[in-house]
Enzyme design. Structure first.
Site, PDB file in Angstrom:
ATOM      1  N   LEU A  73       2.455 -32.314 -28.881  1.00 15.15           N
ATOM      2  CA  LEU A  73       2.538 -31.154 -27.973  1.00 15.15           C
ATOM      3  C   LEU A  73       1.298 -31.135 -27.085  1.00 15.15           C
ATOM      4  O   LEU A  73       0.181 -31.102 -27.598  1.00 15.15           O
ATOM      5  CB  LEU A  73       2.595 -29.854 -28.792  1.00 15.15           C
ATOM      6  CG  LEU A  73       3.829 -29.685 -29.694  1.00 15.15           C
ATOM      7  CD1 LEU A  73       3.579 -28.603 -30.732  1.00 15.15           C
ATOM      8  CD2 LEU A  73       5.058 -29.347 -28.860  1.00 15.15           C
ATOM      9  N   HIS A  74       1.494 -31.196 -25.784  1.00 17.59           N
ATOM     10  CA  HIS A  74       0.309 -31.173 -24.920  1.00 17.59           C
ATOM     11  C   HIS A  74       0.529 -30.440 -23.605  1.00 17.59           C
ATOM     12  O   HIS A  74      -0.397 -30.291 -22.819  1.00 17.59           O
ATOM     13  CB  HIS A  74      -0.127 -32.603 -24.600  1.00 17.59           C
ATOM     14  CG  HIS A  74       0.775 -33.280 -23.614  1.00 17.59           C
ATOM     15  ND1 HIS A  74       1.973 -33.835 -23.981  1.00 17.59           N
ATOM     16  CD2 HIS A  74       0.674 -33.463 -22.277  1.00 17.59           C
ATOM     17  CE1 HIS A  74       2.569 -34.347 -22.919  1.00 17.59           C
ATOM     18  NE2 HIS A  74       1.815 -34.130 -21.868  1.00 17.59           N
ATOM     19  N   ARG A  75       1.766 -29.967 -23.352  1.00 22.23           N
ATOM     20  CA  ARG A  75       2.034 -29.363 -22.057  1.00 22.23           C
ATOM     21  C   ARG A  75       1.242 -28.070 -21.898  1.00 22.23           C
ATOM     22  O   ARG A  75       1.241 -27.235 -22.792  1.00 22.23           O
ATOM     23  CB  ARG A  75       3.525 -29.039 -21.959  1.00 22.23           C
ATOM     24  CG  ARG A  75       4.179 -29.669 -20.815  1.00 22.23           C
ATOM     25  CD  ARG A  75       5.658 -29.662 -20.866  1.00 22.23           C
ATOM     26  NE  ARG A  75       6.088 -31.037 -20.837  1.00 22.23           N
ATOM     27  CZ  ARG A  75       5.867 -31.864 -19.823  1.00 22.23           C
ATOM     28  NH1 ARG A  75       5.255 -31.439 -18.739  1.00 22.23           N
ATOM     29  NH2 ARG A  75       6.258 -33.101 -19.880  1.00 22.23           N
TER      30      ARG A  75
END
Ligand code: UD1
Length: 371
Positions: free
Chosen positions: A205-207
């Protein structure tokens, strides 16, 4: 001899461009210049990935680094324009949808250097995503548009782009996956972490829309803690996400729930974990494609995707925008079935280079002599 500049900046660019640069090298028909803008510069996000891919050492490194979107895009535009003025290439090749992609395409277009875009035509319809802005604008600036799925071509035609400039070649990111899949599996990274093949969830998860807001990130941690109650979770953490988690108690909560929190991994180690995962939970674009090519069920924390073929012919499911949905993803239970998406066959880069060669023979566009 014609000169072609291959511009890369961030992790996904390296994976998409590596097979194109390699196919061009093998044919030896034009001079190749690789420019790394430096959007990603960490050992883990850049050097290790480049080494894993056997990516040639960049001829120019622009050192742009982190910053606001405007700074990253603007500084890259200025620095890349200088490279073009020095080198006077016949073509610039960009890939994907990161800030480096747009900036390099814009520099080329402003100097009258033809631009080729690998992975054209993806559209989420969500204009708030920085990547969507980069996609639409890069496609508008490009002379040669390489698509990986029929939907992408339809999107471009609907925006009025001339069909003669669009080339449906397939997915160069999957070329890289097919080339390195066996090496990655031999690493058996899951076994080193004490996880069982087919029976763990891999999470990325990086957005910004998921990790930047404190409340939303806390709800994501809640859901991962709940999922961790019924399955093993391996979570390589992007620097952006780690910084946000470390600002609160997110990391401690994940670790005390038994979630294995890892540093970002190189390409081969991450592919190794993807290949043996029972389930993948992600908000990445590329991971939706890689999971589909590997046949691993993928649950995407987004309301939309610019890659609908990963749902219709792949293994991807959108679980929507609510982090709580992560706690409901099915428990990993063994192996998925490999799936075949047309032209995701390991040969897309060869088709790209066929088109580049033909275009370079046909036209020698002059580059402006000064800014
Ligand atoms: C970028 C892309 C995104 C892609 C992702 C892959 C844009 C708009 N976004 O997002 O589409 O999916 O790369 O990883 O281009 N940082 C480091 N070391 C680095 C690079 C970044 O620590 O080498 C940290 C910095 O705090 C930086 C933050 O990560 O501010 C975000 O990096 P940035 O390149 O701005 O965007 P990504 O989130 O990586």
């Amino acid at each position: 001899m014609s000169t072609v500049v291959f511009a890369v900046g961030a992790r996904p660019n390296f994976v998409k461009m590596a097979p194109v640069v390699e196919a061009a090298r093998r044919r030896g028909l034009f001079r190749r210049l690789v420019v790394h803008t430096g959007q990603h510069y960490d050992e883990r996000l850049s050097s290790e990935v480049l080494d894993d891919l056997g990516f040639p050492r960049p001829d120019r490194f622009l050192g742009i680094g982190s910053g606001s979107h405007g700074e990253q895009t603007g500084f890259t535009l200025v620095a890349f324009e200088r490279v073009l003025l020095d080198e006077r290439p016949d073509l610039v090749v960009v890939s994907g949808d990161v800030n480096a992609t747009l900036a390099c395409a814009l520099a080329g277009a402003k100097l009258g250097v033809p631009v080729a875009h690998v992975e054209s035509g993806l559209r989420s319809g969500d204009w708030t995503m920085p990547e969507e802005q980069n996609r639409v604008l890069t496609d508008r600036l490009s002379d040669l548009l390489f698509t990986h799925s029929p939907e992408a071509e339809e999107n471009l035609l609907a925006e009025g782009i001339d069909g003669s400039r669009i080339h449906y070649v397939g997915n160069t990111m999957i070329d890289t996956l097919r080339r390195l899949e066996r090496t990655a599996r031999e690493r058996a990274v899951w076994a080193r972490l004490g996880a069982e093949e087919g029976f763990y969830a891999l999470v990325t998860l990086h957005r910004p829309s998921n990790v930047d807001a404190e409340d939303r990130l806390r709800r994501i941690v809640d859901a991962l803690v709940a999922l961790g109650g019924r399955t093993r979770i391996l979570f390589p953490i992007h620097p952006r996400t780690r910084t946000r988690l470390a600002a609160g108690d997110g990391l401690e909560r994940l670790e005390s729930a038994g979630v294995t929190c890892l540093e970002p991994l190189g390409y081969l180690d991450f592919l190794s974990l993807q290949s043996a995962a029972g389930t993948i939970v992600t908000d990445s674009g590329g991971v939706q494609e890689e999971a589909s090519a590997l046949g691993v069920p993928c649950f995407t924390l987004r309301a939309n995707t610019e890659r609908p073929i990963t749902i219709s012919l792949g293994t991807n499911t959108l679980i929507g925008d609510d982090p709580a949905a992560i706690s409901d993803v099915p428990t990993p239970s063994g192996f998925g079935a490999p799936c075949a998406i047309p032209l995701w066959d390991g040969k897309a880069a060869e088709r790209v280079v066929d088109v580049l060669e033909a275009a370079l023979v046909q036209s020698k566009a002059p580059i402006a002599s000064s800014a």
